[in-house]
Write an enzyme that holds these catalytic residues in place. Structure first.
Site, PDB file in Angstrom:
ATOM      1  N   SER A  46       0.834  -1.197   0.000  1.00 42.76           N
ATOM      2  CA  SER A  46       0.000   0.000   0.000  1.00 42.76           C
ATOM      3  C   SER A  46       0.877   1.259   0.000  1.00 42.76           C
ATOM      4  CB  SER A  46      -0.963  -0.044   1.195  1.00 42.76           C
ATOM      5  OG  SER A  46      -1.985   0.910   1.056  1.00 42.76           O
ATOM      6  N   ASP A  73     -10.212  -3.762  -4.956  1.00 40.85           N
ATOM      7  CA  ASP A  73      -9.327  -2.789  -4.313  1.00 40.85           C
ATOM      8  C   ASP A  73      -9.352  -1.511  -5.126  1.00 40.85           C
ATOM      9  OD1 ASP A  73      -7.268  -1.372  -3.082  1.00 40.85           O
ATOM     10  OD2 ASP A  73      -5.694  -2.786  -3.655  1.00 40.85           O
ATOM     11  N   HIS A 105      -8.024  -5.093  -0.625  1.00 42.73           N
ATOM     12  CA  HIS A 105      -6.860  -4.349  -0.158  1.00 42.73           C
ATOM     13  C   HIS A 105      -6.510  -4.791   1.265  1.00 42.73           C
ATOM     14  CE1 HIS A 105      -4.111  -0.926  -0.395  1.00 42.73           C
ATOM     15  NE2 HIS A 105      -4.316  -0.799   0.909  1.00 42.73           N
TER      16      HIS A 105
END
Length: 320
Positions: free
Chosen positions: A157, A252, A282
Site C-alpha cells: 500500500s 481494491d 486491499h
C-alpha cells in the site's frame, strides 16, 4: 461481491460491524490505536532464526529498524520493507507478523523500516527514511549476512509507494539500484480517477475518500503530488528500474494503478511479474490468519522473486 472470497467477505462484515469513524474524520490517535484491531487477523508469528531491533541514522532522525533473519546459512538475499498505513498509521511492531511471514516464506533477511509518519512528517521525510534504510542495509550487508548484490525493496500500500519511490530515487541519484522491487497493492497515483477507485470506493476496506485525504496528508502541496517521487505512476519514464513483482487485488480501489504500473514497467523492458488475486481485497497481506489467499500470494511472491533473480534456488527459499 461475486468473485470475492467468503473469507474476505467475512472480514469486511466483521470490520463493518465493529464500526469506527473514517480515517479522514477521526483524530490521529484514534486511527493509530484502531490499527491494532487487525492483529487477530494476522495469524501466529512465524519462527525465524533471529529478530533484532536497531536504530539507524536518517537525515532528520535516528529511526528504528527490525531485522528478521531466516534459518540457514547466509549470505542471504534481503528485502528492505516499508509497511502500509496511508503514510499515517502503523509501525514495525504492528507489521511484525506480516514481515516475519515475508522472511519465512521467501528466505530473505527482511529489514523493516519504521519511517516517520505524516501529517507530522510529510514528504519527503518518509521517503528519506526509507531510502536511508535501503542504503544502511547495503552498507551493512556483511554484518547482516546479506549478499550485497541481492538487496531489494518491498512494501504494501503506502509502503509500496515508498518502495517504488526508493527505486526512482536511486535511479535519479545514479546510485546502486535495488536488486528488485516487490510492490504489494501499491498506492501510485493521487488522482484516484480509475475504474477501480470508483467501483470499490466504499465498502471494501480502504475507501477512495480516505485515500484521497491520506495523499493530502503525505504531500500537502498539490504540485508535489504530480512528481514521480511522490506519485510513481506520474514518472515520465520507468526505464532502467529494478525488476518488479507487482501484487494487485481485484476488489481494491488501487487495483488499476497497480496494473497500470506493472504494464508500464514491462513496456519499458523492466522484467516484471504481475500477480493478480481475483478473490481478494486491499490489505490482505495482513490477513494470514483468516484468508488463504495470503499464503498463496506469498508463495507466488517467492516464485516471482526467483523469476527476477532475487532468489537463486528452490533450496534457498524453501528447504531451510
Amino acid at each position: 461481491m461475486t468473485g470475492l472470497s467468503a473469507q474476505a467477505q467475512a472480514v469486511l462484515a466483521e470490520r463493518a460491524e465493529a464500526g469506527g469513524r473514517p480515517m479522514r474524520e477521526a483524530p490521529l490517535e484514534e486511527s493509530r490505536a484502531g490499527q491494532w484491531e487487525w492483529l487477530p487477523y494476522m495469524g501466529e508469528p512465524a519462527d525465524l532464526a533471529k529478530v533484532e531491533d536497531r536504530f539507524i541514522p536518517s537525515r532528520s532522525a535516528e529511526i528504528p529498524v527490525r531485522i528478521y533473519t531466516p534459518p540457514g546459512e547466509g549470505p542471504f538475499p534481503a528485502l528492505v520493507a516499508f509497511h502500509g498505513g496511508c503514510w499515517i498509521v502503523g509501525n514495525i511492531d504492528l507489521a511484525d507478523r506480516p514481515h516475519r511471514l515475508l522472511s519465512s516464506t521467501t528466505g530473505c533477511v527482511v529489514v523493516a523500516v519504521n519511517y516517520q509518519k505524516a501529517p507530522e512528517h510529510p514528504f519527503p521525510v518518509p521517503l528519506e527514511d526509507c531510502y536511508a534504510g535501503y542504503r544502511w542495509t547495503f552498507d551493512h550487508a556483511d554484518e547482516l549476512g546479506v549478499e550485497r548484490s541481492r538487496i531489494g525493496v518491498a512494501g504494501d500500500s503506502a509502503g509500496g509507494n515508498l518502495a517504488a519511490a526508493v527505486c526512482l530515487k536511486a535511479r535519479e541519484l545514479n546510485e546502486q539500484l535495488p536488486a528488485a522491487q516487490l510492490l504489494i497493492y501499491p498506492a501510485l497515483d493521487p488522482q484516484l480517477e480509475t475504474a477501480s477507485a470508483k467501483e470499490f470506493a466504499d465498502g471494501y476496506g480502504l475507501t477512495t475518500e480516505d485515500m484521497r485525504w491520506s495523499w493530502e496528508q503525505y504531500a500537502p502541496e498539490a504540485a508535489a503530488r504530480s512528481t514521480a517521487l511522490v506519485a510513481p505512476l506520474q514518472a515520465a519514464s520507468l526505464g532502467g528500474l529494478p525488476p518488479a513483482v507487482v501484487v494487485t487485488a481485484e476488489f481494491d480501489i488501487l487495483r488499476d494503478e497497480g496494473l497500470a504500473y506493472a504494464e508500464r514497467l514491462a513496456a519499458a523492458d523492466v522484467p516484471t511479474v504481475p500477480l493478480h488475486y481475483q478473490d481478494s481485497i486491499h490489505g490482505f497481506l495482513w490477513m494470514a490468519g483468516r484468508a488463504e489467499a495470503t499464503t498463496r500470494m506469498l508463495g507466488d511472491v517467492r516464485e516471482g522473486l526467483r523469476t527476477v533473480g532475487m532468489i537463486r534456488s528452490r533450496i534457498e527459499s524453501v528447504d531451510r
